[in-house]
Design a protein around this motif. Structure first.
Motif, PDB file in Angstrom:
ATOM      1  N   VAL A  88       2.716 -10.450   2.625  1.00 26.31           N
ATOM      2  CA  VAL A  88       2.449 -11.540   1.679  1.00 26.31           C
ATOM      3  C   VAL A  88       3.726 -12.349   1.500  1.00 26.31           C
ATOM      4  CG1 VAL A  88       1.896 -12.047  -0.734  1.00 26.31           C
ATOM      5  CG2 VAL A  88       0.567 -10.346   0.534  1.00 26.31           C
ATOM      6  N   GLY A 139      14.546   9.092 -11.271  1.00 30.76           N
ATOM      7  CA  GLY A 139      14.202   7.991 -10.360  1.00 30.76           C
ATOM      8  C   GLY A 139      12.813   8.147  -9.769  1.00 30.76           C
ATOM      9  N   GLY A 140      12.154   9.269 -10.060  1.00 34.05           N
ATOM     10  CA  GLY A 140      10.819   9.518  -9.497  1.00 34.05           C
ATOM     11  C   GLY A 140       9.797   8.521 -10.037  1.00 34.05           C
ATOM     12  N   VAL A 176       7.716  16.209  -6.285  1.00 36.86           N
ATOM     13  CA  VAL A 176       6.775  15.778  -7.332  1.00 36.86           C
ATOM     14  C   VAL A 176       6.249  16.977  -8.110  1.00 36.86           C
ATOM     15  CG1 VAL A 176       5.899  13.633  -6.304  1.00 36.86           C
ATOM     16  CG2 VAL A 176       4.998  15.826  -5.521  1.00 36.86           C
ATOM     17  N   ILE A 226       6.432   8.224  -8.171  1.00 32.14           N
ATOM     18  CA  ILE A 226       5.131   8.376  -7.509  1.00 32.14           C
ATOM     19  C   ILE A 226       4.031   8.603  -8.561  1.00 32.14           C
ATOM     20  CG2 ILE A 226       3.777   9.828  -5.956  1.00 32.14           C
ATOM     21  CD1 ILE A 226       6.363  10.383  -4.390  1.00 32.14           C
ATOM     22  N   GLY A 274      19.584   4.492  -3.665  1.00 32.65           N
ATOM     23  CA  GLY A 274      19.356   5.888  -3.293  1.00 32.65           C
ATOM     24  C   GLY A 274      19.479   6.069  -1.788  1.00 32.65           C
ATOM     25  N   PRO A 330       1.984   4.426  -2.988  1.00 33.29           N
ATOM     26  CA  PRO A 330       1.125   5.199  -3.890  1.00 33.29           C
ATOM     27  C   PRO A 330       0.439   4.337  -4.957  1.00 33.29           C
ATOM     28  CG  PRO A 330       3.204   6.332  -3.558  1.00 33.29           C
ATOM     29  CD  PRO A 330       3.333   5.006  -2.878  1.00 33.29           C
ATOM     30  N   ASP A 338       4.266  -4.017  -4.686  1.00 33.75           N
ATOM     31  CA  ASP A 338       5.109  -4.164  -3.513  1.00 33.75           C
ATOM     32  C   ASP A 338       6.521  -3.637  -3.715  1.00 33.75           C
ATOM     33  OD1 ASP A 338       5.318  -6.268  -5.316  1.00 33.75           O
ATOM     34  OD2 ASP A 338       5.727  -7.796  -3.804  1.00 33.75           O
ATOM     35  N   GLY A 339       6.637  -2.600  -4.551  1.00 29.98           N
ATOM     36  CA  GLY A 339       7.879  -1.845  -4.596  1.00 29.98           C
ATOM     37  C   GLY A 339       8.988  -2.503  -5.406  1.00 29.98           C
ATOM     38  N   PRO A 340      10.198  -1.875  -5.327  1.00 35.85           N
ATOM     39  CA  PRO A 340      11.294  -2.269  -6.229  1.00 35.85           C
ATOM     40  C   PRO A 340      11.781  -3.703  -6.043  1.00 35.85           C
ATOM     41  CG  PRO A 340      12.042  -0.676  -4.566  1.00 35.85           C
ATOM     42  CD  PRO A 340      10.558  -0.735  -4.465  1.00 35.85           C
ATOM     43  N   GLY A 377       3.640   0.249 -10.537  1.00 42.01           N
ATOM     44  CA  GLY A 377       4.549   1.085  -9.753  1.00 42.01           C
ATOM     45  C   GLY A 377       5.990   0.602  -9.834  1.00 42.01           C
ATOM     46  N   ASP A 378       6.721   0.753  -8.735  1.00 43.10           N
ATOM     47  CA  ASP A 378       8.138   0.345  -8.727  1.00 43.10           C
ATOM     48  C   ASP A 378       8.303  -1.139  -9.022  1.00 43.10           C
ATOM     49  OD1 ASP A 378       8.918   2.910  -8.155  1.00 43.10           O
ATOM     50  OD2 ASP A 378      10.209   2.344  -6.469  1.00 43.10           O
ATOM     51  N   HIS A 400       0.368  -6.964   7.493  1.00 39.24           N
ATOM     52  CA  HIS A 400       0.068  -8.192   6.735  1.00 39.24           C
ATOM     53  C   HIS A 400       1.109  -8.369   5.630  1.00 39.24           C
ATOM     54  CE1 HIS A 400      -3.684  -8.009   8.865  1.00 39.24           C
ATOM     55  NE2 HIS A 400      -4.176  -9.075   8.237  1.00 39.24           N
ATOM     56  N   SER A 406      12.144  11.353  -1.525  1.00 45.13           N
ATOM     57  CA  SER A 406      12.223  12.806  -1.314  1.00 45.13           C
ATOM     58  C   SER A 406      10.857  13.471  -1.336  1.00 45.13           C
ATOM     59  CB  SER A 406      13.076  13.453  -2.412  1.00 45.13           C
ATOM     60  OG  SER A 406      14.324  12.833  -2.502  1.00 45.13           O
ATOM     61  N   VAL A 446       0.839  -1.206   0.000  1.00 44.65           N
ATOM     62  CA  VAL A 446       0.000   0.000   0.000  1.00 44.65           C
ATOM     63  C   VAL A 446       0.875   1.257   0.000  1.00 44.65           C
ATOM     64  CG1 VAL A 446      -2.010   1.131   1.060  1.00 44.65           C
ATOM     65  CG2 VAL A 446      -1.796  -1.352   1.174  1.00 44.65           C
ATOM     66  N   LEU A 448      19.302   9.277   1.433  1.00 44.27           N
ATOM     67  CA  LEU A 448      19.024  10.672   1.758  1.00 44.27           C
ATOM     68  C   LEU A 448      18.988  10.851   3.265  1.00 44.27           C
ATOM     69  CD1 LEU A 448      15.748  10.771   2.619  1.00 44.27           C
ATOM     70  CD2 LEU A 448      15.484  10.543   0.169  1.00 44.27           C
TER      71      LEU A 448
HETATM   72  C1  LIG Z   1      16.172   7.859  -2.170  1.00 44.96           C
HETATM   73  C2  LIG Z   1      14.910   7.904  -2.995  1.00 44.96           C
HETATM   74  C3  LIG Z   1      14.340   9.131  -3.319  1.00 44.96           C
HETATM   75  C4  LIG Z   1      13.186   9.179  -4.111  1.00 44.96           C
HETATM   76  N1  LIG Z   1      12.634  10.406  -4.387  1.00 44.96           N
HETATM   77  C5  LIG Z   1      11.511  10.467  -5.159  1.00 44.96           C
HETATM   78  C6  LIG Z   1      10.903  11.715  -5.446  1.00 44.96           C
HETATM   79  O1  LIG Z   1      11.362  12.773  -5.007  1.00 44.96           O
HETATM   80  N2  LIG Z   1       9.790  11.734  -6.231  1.00 44.96           N
HETATM   81  C7  LIG Z   1       9.246  10.587  -6.739  1.00 44.96           C
HETATM   82  O2  LIG Z   1       8.245  10.639  -7.484  1.00 44.96           O
HETATM   83  N3  LIG Z   1       9.787   9.380  -6.450  1.00 44.96           N
HETATM   84  C8  LIG Z   1      10.896   9.295  -5.672  1.00 44.96           C
HETATM   85  N4  LIG Z   1      11.446   8.080  -5.367  1.00 44.96           N
HETATM   86  C9  LIG Z   1      10.794   6.870  -5.902  1.00 44.96           C
HETATM   87  C10 LIG Z   1       9.505   6.587  -5.148  1.00 44.96           C
HETATM   88  O3  LIG Z   1       9.779   6.436  -3.795  1.00 44.96           O
HETATM   89  C11 LIG Z   1       8.868   5.305  -5.715  1.00 44.96           C
HETATM   90  O4  LIG Z   1       8.810   5.400  -7.125  1.00 44.96           O
HETATM   91  C12 LIG Z   1       7.475   5.103  -5.156  1.00 44.96           C
HETATM   92  O5  LIG Z   1       7.502   4.930  -3.776  1.00 44.96           O
HETATM   93  C13 LIG Z   1       6.858   3.850  -5.797  1.00 44.96           C
HETATM   94  O6  LIG Z   1       5.599   3.593  -5.241  1.00 44.96           O
HETATM   95  P1  LIG Z   1       5.069   2.102  -5.155  1.00 44.96           P
HETATM   96  O7  LIG Z   1       3.729   2.205  -4.531  1.00 44.96           O
HETATM   97  O8  LIG Z   1       5.233   1.443  -6.448  1.00 44.96           O
HETATM   98  O9  LIG Z   1       6.100   1.355  -4.188  1.00 44.96           O
HETATM   99  P2  LIG Z   1       6.437   1.643  -2.671  1.00 44.96           P
HETATM  100  O10 LIG Z   1       6.227   3.056  -2.327  1.00 44.96           O
HETATM  101  O11 LIG Z   1       7.790   1.043  -2.458  1.00 44.96           O
HETATM  102  O12 LIG Z   1       5.355   0.808  -1.878  1.00 44.96           O
HETATM  103  C14 LIG Z   1       5.405  -0.587  -1.824  1.00 44.96           C
HETATM  104  C15 LIG Z   1       4.726  -1.012  -0.546  1.00 44.96           C
HETATM  105  O13 LIG Z   1       4.655  -2.430  -0.537  1.00 44.96           O
HETATM  106  C16 LIG Z   1       4.925  -2.893   0.764  1.00 44.96           C
HETATM  107  N5  LIG Z   1       5.365  -4.292   0.642  1.00 44.96           N
HETATM  108  C17 LIG Z   1       6.544  -4.745   0.132  1.00 44.96           C
HETATM  109  N6  LIG Z   1       6.580  -6.086   0.162  1.00 44.96           N
HETATM  110  C18 LIG Z   1       5.395  -6.492   0.709  1.00 44.96           C
HETATM  111  C19 LIG Z   1       4.835  -7.769   1.013  1.00 44.96           C
HETATM  112  N7  LIG Z   1       5.509  -8.906   0.755  1.00 44.96           N
HETATM  113  N8  LIG Z   1       3.607  -7.818   1.566  1.00 44.96           N
HETATM  114  C20 LIG Z   1       2.896  -6.678   1.819  1.00 44.96           C
HETATM  115  N9  LIG Z   1       3.395  -5.450   1.560  1.00 44.96           N
HETATM  116  C21 LIG Z   1       4.608  -5.352   1.001  1.00 44.96           C
HETATM  117  C22 LIG Z   1       5.998  -1.940   1.269  1.00 44.96           C
HETATM  118  O14 LIG Z   1       6.056  -1.945   2.686  1.00 44.96           O
HETATM  119  C23 LIG Z   1       5.512  -0.610   0.694  1.00 44.96           C
HETATM  120  O15 LIG Z   1       4.658   0.062   1.566  1.00 44.96           O
HETATM  121  C24 LIG Z   1      12.588   7.980  -4.575  1.00 44.96           C
HETATM  122  C25 LIG Z   1      13.143   6.751  -4.229  1.00 44.96           C
HETATM  123  C26 LIG Z   1      14.296   6.704  -3.439  1.00 44.96           C
HETATM  124  C27 LIG Z   1      14.878   5.366  -3.074  1.00 44.96           C
END
Ligand SMILES: Cc1cc2nc3c(=O)[nH]c(=O)nc-3n(C[C@H](O)[C@H](O)[C@H](O)COP(=O)(O)OP(=O)(O)OC[C@H]3O[C@@H](n4cnc5c(N)ncnc54)[C@H](O)[C@@H]3O)c2cc1C
Length: 361
Positions: free
Chosen positions: A119, A272-273, A45, A275, A174, A11, A153-155, A261-262, A117, A42, A9, A176
């Motif tokens: 996964v 690298g943005g 946006v 959101i 990254g 963005p 679930d992110g990168p 997303g990521d 929770h 950071s 959960v 900061l």
């Molecule tokens: C240093 C740094 C600076 C950045 N600055 C910017 C910026 O200024 N502007 C910008 O647009 N982007 C920026 N980004 C990138 C931005 O943070 C990501 O692109 C954005 O968060 C991606 O959103 P997302 O929802 O895809 O993933 P995430 O925000 O990573 O959310 C994924 C979620 O999944 C959850 N999760 C992971 N695995 C599991 C699992 N197995 N079960 C349940 N939940 C799980 C995590 O806890 C997390 O809450 C930056 C990234 C970094 C590293």
């Protein structure tokens, strides 16, 4: 049986959960920790962000407005080149609060959002997907079934790995951290002193100043971060670190699982943005995916690429300039600096009439 289980959960997940629930689907969204934490972003946006949150959230989220960027080929004591607009280019926002706001929007739309929770497994069957979940503070695991699963679930996506989808082309590291300096100035500093990427300083108004950088893994990120803060003569705290995926894989969907997303590396290669690209792709997913029609995943696969691919390709080209010899960078920056007409999320706007007019005037 849920229509969608959303894993993660941030963005992308919160936005998809909200949109799918608004369309009347039964949505369960699972977050392994507490929404918004730990911070690794950071929160810089474009002003498009305000299209994704309720008007009333702006006061809580807003930290500073940005009109331009000072580019350096060296440290802060070297010459810089200012790129600016006369209207706001971007805003600096509270990223933790952004995630909470987006998750609340999903809840209000009817999605069942559960924190704590994690996964731990995904098993795809012909007509459904079984998701294994470990709940914080409880022994053992539970399973839930869904017609489809959204991997948000992110990168370092566990969903991506579990269903054997390809990895992003690369993952930058990254970092900061912050000082308590109050700084309401309206430009960020960008230092092209890091291999293949850059270091930055972002004024966050009353919330202090952020220093950061990203580089390919193994690029001495921590040492370089120390050099950056030393060059500014500051000591930082609240150090954060995270991965930045660049270059989406060729496929982000299987028969019943899709990434947003990521997890799908839907990020801007030159900053690298991710959101806004992630939430844009989440809207594509919600518009096109029907949990009863696995074939609709193909439509998502081509729709998000149609929306973002040319911007991502342009972003790769811009990023190449970060690796040019310093003398060439200086000439290029000198030639292009000044007032610009570029949209921060749309590098193709470099070729827009507005920008070209400003460039040649
Ligand atoms: C240093 C740094 C600076 C950045 N600055 C910017 C910026 O200024 N502007 C910008 O647009 N982007 C920026 N980004 C990138 C931005 O943070 C990501 O692109 C954005 O968060 C991606 O959103 P997302 O929802 O895809 O993933 P995430 O925000 O990573 O959310 C994924 C979620 O999944 C959850 N999760 C992971 N695995 C599991 C699992 N197995 N079960 C349940 N939940 C799980 C995590 O806890 C997390 O809450 C930056 C990234 C970094 C590293």
């Amino acid at each position: 049986m849920y229509d969608f289980v959303v894993v993660g959960v941030g963005p992308a997940g919160a936005r998809f959960a909200r949109r799918a629930a608004e369309s009347g689907f039964d949505v369960l969204a699972l977050e392994k920790g507490t929404v918004g934490t730990p911070l690794a972003c950071s929160g810089h946006v474009s002003t498009d962000i305000w299209n994704y949150v309720p008007e009333t959230a702006k006061d809580e989220l807003f930290q500073n407005r940005i009109y331009g960027a000072n580019f350096y080929t060296g440290g802060p004591d070297t010459d810089s080149h200012l790129f600016y607009k006369t209207e706001e280019i971007s805003n600096v926002i509270d990223r933790v609060e952004l995630d909470r706001t987006l998750a609340d929007c999903a809840r209000r739309a009817g999605a069942d959002v559960r924190e704590g929770h994690t996964v731990t497994g995904i098993e795809e069957h012909p007509d459904h997907v079984t998701v294994t979940v470990s709940v914080a503070g409880e022994r053992g695991t539970d399973t839930v079934d869904a017609r489809m699963v959204a991997g948000c679930d992110g990168p370092i996506s566990r969903v991506r790995q579990a269903v054997d989808l390809p990895e992003p082309a690369e993952k930058l590291h990254g970092v900061l951290a912050f000082t308590d300096e109050i700084d309401h100035t309206d430009h960020v500093d960008v230092h092209l002193t890091v291999p293949e990427f850059f270091a930055w300083r972002i004024p966050r108004g009353e919330a202090g100043v952020e220093y950061g950088l990203a580089a390919p893994p193994g690029g001495d990120v921590n040492d370089r971060f120390e050099q950056l803060t030393e060059s500014y003569g500051v000591e930082t705290d609240r150090f954060c670190s995270g991965a930045i995926p660049i270059g989406p894989p060729d496929r982000v969907t299987t028969d019943r699982v899709f990434l947003i997303g990521d997890a799908a590396a839907q990020t801007k290669p030159f900053t690298g943005g991710g959101i806004l690209y992630g939430m844009t792709a989440a809207d594509c997913a919600a518009r096109h995916i029907d949990p009863d029609r696995p074939g609709s995943l193909e439509i998502y696969e081509s729709a998000w690429r149609q929306t973002l691919s040319s911007e991502i390709r342009m972003g790769h080209l811009i990023r190449r300039a970060y690796s040019l010899p310093e003398s060439v960078q200086r000439v290029g920056l000198g030639a292009l600096a000044g007032e610009i007409g570029v949209h921060m999320d749309k590098p193709s706007s470099f070729f827009s009439k507005t920008h070209l007019k400003r460039l040649f005037s």
